[in-house]
Scaffold this motif. Structure first.
Motif, PDB file in Angstrom:
ATOM      1  N   MET A 148       0.867  -1.167   0.073  1.00 58.68           N
ATOM      2  CA  MET A 148       0.106  -0.122   0.008  1.00 58.68           C
ATOM      3  C   MET A 148       0.864   1.270   0.089  1.00 58.68           C
ATOM      4  O   MET A 148       0.490   2.118  -0.328  1.00 58.68           O
ATOM      5  CB  MET A 148      -0.879  -0.031   1.317  1.00 58.68           C
ATOM      6  N   LEU A 192       2.539   3.168  -8.974  1.00 57.40           N
ATOM      7  CA  LEU A 192       1.385   3.878  -8.329  1.00 57.40           C
ATOM      8  C   LEU A 192       0.729   4.694  -9.096  1.00 57.40           C
ATOM      9  O   LEU A 192       0.987   5.661  -9.793  1.00 57.40           O
ATOM     10  CB  LEU A 192       1.891   4.834  -7.211  1.00 57.40           C
ATOM     11  N   LYS A 239       2.083   6.673  -1.048  1.00 50.91           N
ATOM     12  CA  LYS A 239       0.899   5.745  -0.809  1.00 50.91           C
ATOM     13  C   LYS A 239      -0.352   5.825  -1.697  1.00 50.91           C
ATOM     14  O   LYS A 239      -0.641   6.606  -2.633  1.00 50.91           O
ATOM     15  CB  LYS A 239       0.364   6.407   0.699  1.00 50.91           C
ATOM     16  N   SER A 240      -0.793   4.397  -1.466  1.00 50.56           N
ATOM     17  CA  SER A 240      -2.182   4.214  -2.290  1.00 50.56           C
ATOM     18  C   SER A 240      -3.167   5.078  -1.838  1.00 50.56           C
ATOM     19  O   SER A 240      -3.196   5.484  -0.624  1.00 50.56           O
ATOM     20  CB  SER A 240      -2.577   2.832  -2.225  1.00 50.56           C
ATOM     21  N   ASP A 241      -4.362   5.269  -2.459  1.00 56.25           N
ATOM     22  CA  ASP A 241      -5.316   6.183  -2.128  1.00 56.25           C
ATOM     23  C   ASP A 241      -6.598   5.697  -2.688  1.00 56.25           C
ATOM     24  O   ASP A 241      -6.690   5.764  -3.782  1.00 56.25           O
ATOM     25  CB  ASP A 241      -5.177   7.669  -2.587  1.00 56.25           C
ATOM     26  N   SER A 242      -7.556   5.279  -1.800  1.00 62.11           N
ATOM     27  CA  SER A 242      -8.593   4.367  -2.218  1.00 62.11           C
ATOM     28  C   SER A 242      -9.728   5.416  -2.597  1.00 62.11           C
ATOM     29  O   SER A 242     -10.479   5.286  -3.613  1.00 62.11           O
ATOM     30  CB  SER A 242      -9.319   3.776  -1.209  1.00 62.11           C
ATOM     31  N   ASP A 272      -8.850   6.035  -6.164  1.00 57.42           N
ATOM     32  CA  ASP A 272      -8.391   4.614  -6.989  1.00 57.42           C
ATOM     33  C   ASP A 272      -7.217   4.669  -7.490  1.00 57.42           C
ATOM     34  O   ASP A 272      -6.708   4.030  -8.683  1.00 57.42           O
ATOM     35  CB  ASP A 272      -9.380   4.236  -8.231  1.00 57.42           C
ATOM     36  N   LYS A 273      -6.189   4.866  -6.487  1.00 54.53           N
ATOM     37  CA  LYS A 273      -4.895   4.869  -6.966  1.00 54.53           C
ATOM     38  C   LYS A 273      -3.932   4.014  -6.074  1.00 54.53           C
ATOM     39  O   LYS A 273      -4.053   4.029  -4.751  1.00 54.53           O
ATOM     40  CB  LYS A 273      -3.981   6.357  -6.518  1.00 54.53           C
ATOM     41  N   TYR A 274      -3.372   2.904  -6.964  1.00 60.37           N
ATOM     42  CA  TYR A 274      -2.613   1.757  -6.208  1.00 60.37           C
ATOM     43  C   TYR A 274      -1.693   1.450  -6.839  1.00 60.37           C
ATOM     44  O   TYR A 274      -1.333   1.510  -7.969  1.00 60.37           O
ATOM     45  CB  TYR A 274      -3.791   0.400  -6.279  1.00 60.37           C
ATOM     46  N   TRP A 275      -0.704   0.678  -6.007  1.00 55.64           N
ATOM     47  CA  TRP A 275       0.593   0.092  -6.548  1.00 55.64           C
ATOM     48  C   TRP A 275       0.147  -1.392  -7.191  1.00 55.64           C
ATOM     49  O   TRP A 275      -0.645  -1.965  -6.861  1.00 55.64           O
ATOM     50  CB  TRP A 275       1.303  -0.304  -5.211  1.00 55.64           C
TER      51      TRP A 275
END
Length: 135
Positions: free
Chosen positions: A86, A129, A92-95, A98-101
């Motif tokens: 995450m 990311l 960092k990911s950000d729900s 909708d930003k993810y690794w």
């Protein structure tokens, strides 16, 4: 007769010296260790990106039996949740957005998580990311 025994004695001594000075052949255990050593020197490339911008690019040595997840944890400050990365080095990911690794190996997305992927020699692994494109 003395000359004969002297010749035999000198032949034995010469043979022993030659055998003692000849390098020993590797045992099967030494051969295995050499093979493991050569494998452990295999390398892969790791690139970290956010929104298309590279912020880290490095070459890492493969450690036999270590997954991508464990190698990442050794080399970077990661945050993990339920087996998913995450955060890497403060990115960092950000729900909410909708930003993810996500990661790719040699241009393709693997069908296993980082804890089940074991880097291979000359792999190019890219973690990015980015916003997921939901169709």
């Amino acid at each position: 007769m003395k000359k004969k025994w002297l010749a035999v004695g000198m032949t034995c001594v010469t043979s022993l010296v030659l055998v003692a000075c000849t390098p020993a052949s590797q045992t099967s255990e030494e051969s295995k260790q050499t093979a493991v050593s050569e494998v452990s020197q295999a390398e892969f490339t790791l690139e970290l990106k956010e929104d298309g911008e590279t912020f880290s690019n490095e070459t890492l040595v493969i450690k036999e039996g270590e997954s991508l997840m464990s190698l990442m944890a050794e080399q970077h400050d990661i945050g993990e949740e339920n087996g998913m990365i995450m955060e890497i080095d403060g990115h960092k990911s950000d729900s909410q957005t909708d930003k993810y690794w996500l990661y790719e190996v040699n241009g393709e997305m693997p069908d296993v998580g980082a804890n089940e992927y074991f880097p291979q020699k000359d792999d190019k692994i890219v973690w990015e990311l980015k916003e997921l494109e939901i169709e």
